[in-house]
Design a protein around this motif. Structure first.
Motif, PDB file in Angstrom:
ATOM      1  N   TYR A 155       0.854  -1.192   0.000  1.00  0.00           N
ATOM      2  CA  TYR A 155       0.000   0.000   0.000  1.00  0.00           C
ATOM      3  C   TYR A 155       0.887   1.239   0.000  1.00  0.00           C
ATOM      4  CZ  TYR A 155      -3.653  -3.343   0.651  1.00  0.00           C
ATOM      5  OH  TYR A 155      -4.506  -4.403   0.436  1.00  0.00           O
ATOM      6  N   ILE A 157       0.767   5.680  -0.266  1.00  0.00           N
ATOM      7  CA  ILE A 157      -0.018   6.919  -0.255  1.00  0.00           C
ATOM      8  C   ILE A 157       0.556   7.878  -1.299  1.00  0.00           C
ATOM      9  CG2 ILE A 157      -0.712   8.917   1.128  1.00  0.00           C
ATOM     10  CD1 ILE A 157      -0.662   7.045   3.589  1.00  0.00           C
ATOM     11  N   CYS A 162      -2.921  12.931  -1.108  1.00  0.00           N
ATOM     12  CA  CYS A 162      -3.191  12.901   0.339  1.00  0.00           C
ATOM     13  C   CYS A 162      -3.586  14.297   0.837  1.00  0.00           C
ATOM     14  CB  CYS A 162      -1.957  12.401   1.088  1.00  0.00           C
ATOM     15  SG  CYS A 162      -2.206  12.400   2.874  1.00  0.00           S
ATOM     16  N   CYS A 168      -6.447   7.427   8.020  1.00  0.00           N
ATOM     17  CA  CYS A 168      -5.688   6.175   7.851  1.00  0.00           C
ATOM     18  C   CYS A 168      -4.741   5.947   9.031  1.00  0.00           C
ATOM     19  CB  CYS A 168      -4.931   6.167   6.530  1.00  0.00           C
ATOM     20  SG  CYS A 168      -3.762   7.521   6.362  1.00  0.00           S
ATOM     21  N   ILE A 177       1.749   4.266   9.828  1.00  0.00           N
ATOM     22  CA  ILE A 177       1.593   5.458   8.981  1.00  0.00           C
ATOM     23  C   ILE A 177       2.051   6.702   9.741  1.00  0.00           C
ATOM     24  CG2 ILE A 177      -0.045   6.864   7.660  1.00  0.00           C
ATOM     25  CD1 ILE A 177      -1.751   4.344   7.313  1.00  0.00           C
ATOM     26  N   HIS A 185       0.754  12.015   4.524  1.00  0.00           N
ATOM     27  CA  HIS A 185       0.995  10.786   5.282  1.00  0.00           C
ATOM     28  C   HIS A 185       1.851   9.807   4.477  1.00  0.00           C
ATOM     29  CE1 HIS A 185      -1.694  12.618   8.002  1.00  0.00           C
ATOM     30  NE2 HIS A 185      -2.020  11.521   8.676  1.00  0.00           N
ATOM     31  N   CYS A 198      -5.993   1.041   5.404  1.00  0.00           N
ATOM     32  CA  CYS A 198      -5.809   2.416   4.912  1.00  0.00           C
ATOM     33  C   CYS A 198      -6.471   2.582   3.541  1.00  0.00           C
ATOM     34  CB  CYS A 198      -4.335   2.790   4.858  1.00  0.00           C
ATOM     35  SG  CYS A 198      -3.319   1.581   4.013  1.00  0.00           S
ATOM     36  N   CYS A 202      -9.499   5.455   3.371  1.00  0.00           N
ATOM     37  CA  CYS A 202      -9.178   6.769   2.769  1.00  0.00           C
ATOM     38  C   CYS A 202     -10.423   7.248   2.007  1.00  0.00           C
ATOM     39  CB  CYS A 202      -7.979   6.647   1.827  1.00  0.00           C
ATOM     40  SG  CYS A 202      -7.534   8.233   1.086  1.00  0.00           S
ATOM     41  N   ALA A 208      -6.368   8.509  -2.011  1.00  0.00           N
ATOM     42  CA  ALA A 208      -4.912   8.694  -1.994  1.00  0.00           C
ATOM     43  C   ALA A 208      -4.124   7.403  -1.784  1.00  0.00           C
ATOM     44  CB  ALA A 208      -4.554   9.692  -0.894  1.00  0.00           C
ATOM     45  N   VAL A 209      -4.791   6.350  -1.316  1.00  0.00           N
ATOM     46  CA  VAL A 209      -4.038   5.120  -1.036  1.00  0.00           C
ATOM     47  C   VAL A 209      -4.156   4.173  -2.235  1.00  0.00           C
ATOM     48  CG1 VAL A 209      -3.704   3.186   0.538  1.00  0.00           C
ATOM     49  CG2 VAL A 209      -4.490   5.386   1.429  1.00  0.00           C
TER      50      VAL A 209
END
Ligand code: SF4
Ligand code: SF4
Length: 240
Positions: A155, A157, A162, A168, A177, A185, A198, A202, A208-209
């Motif tokens: 995973y 970000i 973000c 998250c 994180i 993040h 996460c 999100c 964003a993830v």
């Protein structure tokens, strides 16, 4: 405890702590006092664990599960005797498989780190209720476990997306994180257990993830570039 409480983590923790064999005793199948039938869950965990053991080079015979009632004292003694004898014959964990100590430690640590991911990915099969012993070997195939472990998702970000809402970081179960107010993040890939939380939490408007599979994770954004300057503040700063 009920055999249904046995988790992948218990089994691999025992091996990581130097146990040469793990034996699980459960009530007879279909004789559970509750509708949960936890002994089927234990069976599935064992079938999965044995394939994982084979994947990392450990003899799956080091793990066994047998079902019996509390009145089967003699059977219990015989089964445990047989298992102990088998483990003595196999010899110490790792040595017999010609895996050196450091390598074994790191393989077991990696499996333990991936347990939440493995359980999420295999949750449907782990809920199976196999009625026929002949089906046991087919529940998990060696190929599927090889694929599962070699293609474990990562995973990441995306710093451009973000918005530092901090959801998250609050929900990550292992505090993997790094972030804070107005800070982009960043996931610590070494600490991440790949649970996917996460990714799930999100907010879709940020998205964003990213879930990456079969591709390298981009390096983390440098600490000094993590501050988010909001548009309104940026306009004021530009005017000033
Ligand atoms: S996948 Fe996300 S929430 Fe889960 S451990 Fe990794 S960083 Fe934390
Ligand atoms: S939930 Fe999404 S937007 Fe919020 S801090 Fe985490 S990655 Fe950034």
């Amino acid at each position: 405890m009920c055999s249904g409480r046995v988790d992948l983590e218990f089994i691999f923790r025992a091996f990581a702590n130097g146990m040469d064999g793990v034996f699980i005793g459960g009530c007879r199948l279909n004789e559970c006092n509750y509708i949960t039938q936890g002994n089927y869950d234990a069976l599935n965990i064992v079938l999965l664990s044995r394939k994982i053991m084979a994947h990392i080079g450990l003899n799956p015979e080091r793990l066994d599960i047998q079902f019996m009632s509390s009145g089967d004292g003699i059977i219990f003694t015989e089964v445990v005797d047989d298992f102990s004898k088998k483990i003595r014959e196999l010899g110490p964990l790792g040595k017999a498989e010609e895996i050196d100590e450091d390598q074994l430690e790191s393989k077991l640590a990696e499996v333990r780190r991936l347990i939440p991911y493995i359980k999420i990915e295999k949750r449907k099969k782990l809920a199976s209720r196999l009625k026929d012993e002949k089906e046991y070997d087919g529940l998990f195939s060696a190929e599927e476990i090889d694929e599962l472990l070699s293609e474990a998702a990562s995973y990441y970000i995306d710093p451009a997306k973000c918005q530092a809402c901090m959801i998250c970081a609050k929900r990550c179960p292992v505090e993997a994180i790094a972030g804070g107010k107005n800070l982009i993040h960043v996931i610590d890939q070494d600490a991440c257990i790949k649970c996917g939380t996460c990714f799930e939490v999100c907010p879709p408007r940020f998205g964003a993830v990213a879930r990456l599979s079969g591709e390298p994770v981009p390096p983390p954004i440098p600490e000094k570039e993590r501050k988010i300057i909001r548009k309104s503040k940026k306009a004021v700063a530009d005017k000033g």
